[in-house]
Write an enzyme that holds these catalytic residues in place. Structure first.
Site, PDB file in Angstrom:
ATOM      1  N   ASP A  63      -9.241  -6.960  -3.550  1.00 10.75           N
ATOM      2  CA  ASP A  63      -9.032  -5.825  -2.767  1.00 10.75           C
ATOM      3  C   ASP A  63     -10.113  -4.920  -3.038  1.00 10.75           C
ATOM      4  OD1 ASP A  63      -7.881  -3.684  -1.501  1.00 10.75           O
ATOM      5  OD2 ASP A  63      -5.990  -3.725  -2.414  1.00 10.75           O
TER       6      ASP A  63
ATOM      7  N   HIS B  19      -7.104  -6.652   0.490  1.00 13.75           N
ATOM      8  CA  HIS B  19      -6.001  -5.559   0.665  1.00 13.75           C
ATOM      9  C   HIS B  19      -4.807  -6.137   1.441  1.00 13.75           C
ATOM     10  CE1 HIS B  19      -4.247  -1.837  -0.096  1.00 13.75           C
ATOM     11  NE2 HIS B  19      -4.129  -1.411   1.274  1.00 13.75           N
TER      12      HIS B  19
ATOM     13  N   SER C 195       0.825  -1.245   0.057  1.00 13.69           N
ATOM     14  CA  SER C 195      -0.080  -0.046   0.038  1.00 13.69           C
ATOM     15  C   SER C 195       0.941   1.405  -0.063  1.00 13.69           C
ATOM     16  CB  SER C 195      -0.960   0.112   1.063  1.00 13.69           C
ATOM     17  OG  SER C 195      -2.064   0.892   0.930  1.00 13.69           O
TER      18      SER C 195
END
EC number: 3.1.-.-
Length: 263
Positions: free
Chosen positions: A213, A241, A82
């Site tokens: 995700d 995610h 991320s």
């Protein structure tokens, strides 16, 4: 570490810490490899507060220091999740010879020759106004211009990040997340000359698409990939995610394949 073992270095995403990698780190160590999960500044167990960290460079300092300290001849496999992809990019630009490969797991992956914040800006443009759900915005007490941090809420964690992860991992996250900043207004994020083809662009990059995700969806991840033609792409079926929690075994297998390919 056994002879021939690789050294993996992990960087977490917004609000998280080294703790989120515990399943993957344990599996890699059991397989004879070295695995280091880092807390970025003011994250995880790092002693700094969010208001004390004023830039992406300061936030990424634990990674930059770790890569700089790598033994002569040692080449690391960096794994960023991320927001952690931005920290990876800084380390790759500064120490390209110390990085065997950089793995971007559903991550912000900048493109050489474009400004650092391009993928983060696109993500923020795409999300709906209510994306952060029950998260809390916190005004930081700084001596500079006012800045904010976000504390990810339990509902957001459950529905957008950990939606396919074991409930124990979601519970752990609700206990351990800290306020985090994405540094989108940091001047470094607008610098189109920062990431060069000769340094950042010379490091082998692999993007891992988390197929389920609910935060950064597949379309957004593919958009990021398209900015950097030639980047290797792998898919993690059924991964949310937080792929290190929802698909730890599959993630480990992919990382080992990548490490064996890029020495």
């Amino acid at each position: 570490m056994e002879d021939g073992g690789k050294h993996f270095v992990f960087v977490h995403g917004l609000g998280h810490g080294a703790w989120c990698w515990y399943r993957v780190v344990a599996a890699l160590r059991a397989a004879g490899h070295r695995a280091t999960a880092l807390d970025m500044a003011a994250a995880g167990a790092h002693p700094a507060r969010a208001d004390e960290v004023g830039s992406l460079e300061e936030y990424s300092r634990p990674l930059l220091d770790a890569v700089a300290a790598a033994a002569p001849g040692e080449r690391l496999v960096l794994v960023g999740h991320s927001l952690g992809g931005l920290s990876l990019a800084l380390a790759m630009e500064r120490f390209p010879d110390k990085v065997a490969a950089a793995v971007f797991l559903a991550a912000c992956m900048p493109a050489a020759g474009k400004h650092m914040g391009i993928t983060l800006e696109e993500f923020m443009r795409r999300i709906k106004p209510d994306f952060f759900m029950d998260s809390k915005t916190i005004v930081l007490n700084t001596n500079q211009e006012p800045r904010t941090a976000v504390l990810l809420g339990p509902k957001l964690l459950a529905e957008k990040l950990y939606n396919r992860s074991p409930p124990e991992d979601l519970t752990l996250a609700t206990m351990l997340v800290r306020p985090g900043t994405n540094y989108i207004d940091d001047p470094i994020m607008k610098d189109e000359t920062l990431l060069t083809e000769g340094n950042y662009g010379s490091v082998k990059r692999v993007f891992l698409v988390a197929m389920d995700d609910a935060s950064s969806d597949e379309e957004m991840q593919r958009w990021t990939i398209d900015l950097s033609p030639g980047v290797e792409v792998e898919e993690l079926a059924g991964a949310d995610h937080m792929a290190m929690c929802s698909k730890p075994r599959e993630l480990c297998d992919l990382l080992l394949r990548i490490a064996a390919k890029y020495d």
